[in-house]
Design a protein around this motif. Structure first.
Motif, PDB file in Angstrom:
ATOM      1  N   GLY A 148      -0.432  27.920  44.214  1.00 32.81           N
ATOM      2  CA  GLY A 148       1.224  27.642  44.265  1.00 32.81           C
ATOM      3  C   GLY A 148       1.913  28.899  45.029  1.00 32.81           C
ATOM      4  N   GLY A 149       1.419  29.457  46.007  1.00 31.55           N
ATOM      5  CA  GLY A 149       2.257  30.393  46.548  1.00 31.55           C
ATOM      6  C   GLY A 149       1.438  31.785  46.965  1.00 31.55           C
ATOM      7  N   TYR A 150       2.050  32.671  47.464  1.00 31.40           N
ATOM      8  CA  TYR A 150       1.678  34.014  47.623  1.00 31.40           C
ATOM      9  C   TYR A 150       2.285  34.897  46.482  1.00 31.40           C
ATOM     10  N   LYS A 151       1.090  35.199  45.740  1.00 32.38           N
ATOM     11  CA  LYS A 151       1.407  35.963  44.454  1.00 32.38           C
ATOM     12  C   LYS A 151       0.934  37.341  44.558  1.00 32.38           C
ATOM     13  N   VAL A 152       1.803  38.487  44.309  1.00 34.71           N
ATOM     14  CA  VAL A 152       1.303  39.751  44.201  1.00 34.71           C
ATOM     15  C   VAL A 152       0.439  39.985  42.853  1.00 34.71           C
ATOM     16  N   LYS A 153      -0.883  40.651  43.135  1.00 31.31           N
ATOM     17  CA  LYS A 153      -1.749  41.036  42.137  1.00 31.31           C
ATOM     18  C   LYS A 153      -1.490  42.558  41.704  1.00 31.31           C
ATOM     19  N   GLY A 154      -2.015  42.481  40.585  1.00 29.09           N
ATOM     20  CA  GLY A 154      -2.176  43.981  40.023  1.00 29.09           C
ATOM     21  C   GLY A 154      -0.958  44.188  39.194  1.00 29.09           C
ATOM     22  N   LYS A 155      -0.225  43.382  38.525  1.00 28.36           N
ATOM     23  CA  LYS A 155       1.149  43.534  37.809  1.00 28.36           C
ATOM     24  C   LYS A 155       0.811  43.710  36.278  1.00 28.36           C
ATOM     25  N   ASP A 156      -0.494  43.849  35.771  1.00 36.98           N
ATOM     26  CA  ASP A 156      -0.782  44.103  34.271  1.00 36.98           C
ATOM     27  C   ASP A 156      -2.147  44.579  34.310  1.00 36.98           C
ATOM     28  N   GLU A 157      -2.644  45.291  33.520  1.00 36.71           N
ATOM     29  CA  GLU A 157      -4.006  45.793  33.345  1.00 36.71           C
ATOM     30  C   GLU A 157      -4.923  44.962  33.409  1.00 36.71           C
ATOM     31  N   ALA A 158      -5.173  43.701  32.697  1.00 43.77           N
ATOM     32  CA  ALA A 158      -6.113  42.717  33.018  1.00 43.77           C
ATOM     33  C   ALA A 158      -6.541  42.547  34.423  1.00 43.77           C
ATOM     34  N   SER A 159      -5.261  42.343  35.334  1.00 40.42           N
ATOM     35  CA  SER A 159      -5.530  41.966  36.589  1.00 40.42           C
ATOM     36  C   SER A 159      -6.037  43.180  37.372  1.00 40.42           C
ATOM     37  N   GLU A 181      -4.995  43.037  49.763  1.00 47.75           N
ATOM     38  CA  GLU A 181      -3.695  42.687  50.114  1.00 47.75           C
ATOM     39  C   GLU A 181      -2.789  42.115  49.040  1.00 47.75           C
ATOM     40  N   GLY A 182      -1.722  42.732  49.152  1.00 43.79           N
ATOM     41  CA  GLY A 182      -0.490  41.946  48.192  1.00 43.79           C
ATOM     42  C   GLY A 182      -0.962  42.496  46.699  1.00 43.79           C
ATOM     43  N   VAL A 183      -1.450  43.784  46.467  1.00 41.29           N
ATOM     44  CA  VAL A 183      -1.563  44.458  45.155  1.00 41.29           C
ATOM     45  C   VAL A 183      -0.581  45.441  45.114  1.00 41.29           C
TER      46      VAL A 183
END
Length: 263
Positions: A148-159, A181-183
């Protein structure tokens, strides 16, 4: 002519000098980039940058082979990676068949596969059969519709932990480097430290082992939008417009061609 980069040199760059990667899609620009770039990536981004598409999913294997061949011809001293387009590596058998076609049809040095632990078996199958693979984890452009779009990763510990798992799985599968990319920058740095192969970042901060940008973005040629992580090193669109406008003015005034440019 610059000395060609090799997989050994790429691996040895870890913890030393950051790798410089840039996209290229034709012989003309590939030749211009050859002197400065360590790696040229023939990205499926060509369909968003130059074909006016909203995402990369429409790129075909035939397109990628054509553009990779052109890049290899224009820059024989460059290490060239070909993006495997959407739908060409859904199974191990299909991935190997298509990657072999890329290698037989071009002088590409490697192919790039999007995906983490879920694609490790495919990466392993390719590397076990003589295909050099660059991984791609984090934000995956080929998954834009499903996410559903380009979403930045690594926003929480699980990610963050998931990304580390992905990187380790792709390394274990035999990849010689990875694009991340995008982290979030701090997470990307953790991921880079978790593996012994280089991670080349795009929108992933400075704590990784190299950087890649789409050349039409960094040269200011693509005006539809500018991602936060892109630095424009040239206002290319303005430069081109001004040059073409000057040409048009001289043609209409019959100033061009002058005697100097006539036989």
């Amino acid at each position: 002519m610059t000395k060609k980069m090799t997989i050994s040199k790429i691996l040895n760059s870890k913890g030393d000098k950051p790798l410089v990667m840039i996209t290229a899609y034709d012989a003309l620009f590939a030749n211009l980039f050859e002197e400065s770039a360590d790696i040229l990536l023939v990205g499926d981004s060509l369909n968003t940058s130059f074909a006016g598409k909203d995402d990369t999913l429409s790129a075909t294997l035939e397109q990628m082979i054509y553009h990779t061949g052109a890049v290899c011809s224009g820059s024989p001293a460059s290490f060239v990676i070909c993006d495997m387009p959407f739908g060409t590596y859904t199974t191990k058998k299909e991935a190997l068949k298509n990657a072999v076609k890329v290698f037989q049809s071009t002088q590409a040095d490697a192919v790039k596969i999007e995906g983490g632990a879920d694609k490790a078996d495919i990466v392993k199958h390719l590397t076990s059969n003589g295909i050099a693979v660059c991984g791609h984890i984090g934000l995956l452009p080929q998954s834009v519709r499903s996410e559903g779009g380009y979403k930045v990763k690594g926003k929480d510990e699980a990610s963050a932990l998931s990304l580390i798992e992905d990187a380790k799985a792709i390394e274990a599968a035999g990849a010689f480097c990875m694009v991340i990319e995008g982290v979030k920058a701090d997470v990307a740095e953790r991921v880079a430290k978790s593996v012994s192969i280089p991670l080349v970042g795009i929108g992933a901060g400075a704590g990784v082992d190299g950087q890649v940008l789409v050349f039409s973005d960094m040269l200011g040629l693509f005006e539809k939008f500018t991602p936060k992580f892109v630095k424009k090193y040239l206002e290319g669109a303005s430069v081109v417009r001004e040059a073409v406008a000057e040409y048009a003015k001289e043609v209409r005034s019959r100033e061009f061609p002058s005697e100097k440019y006539s036989y």
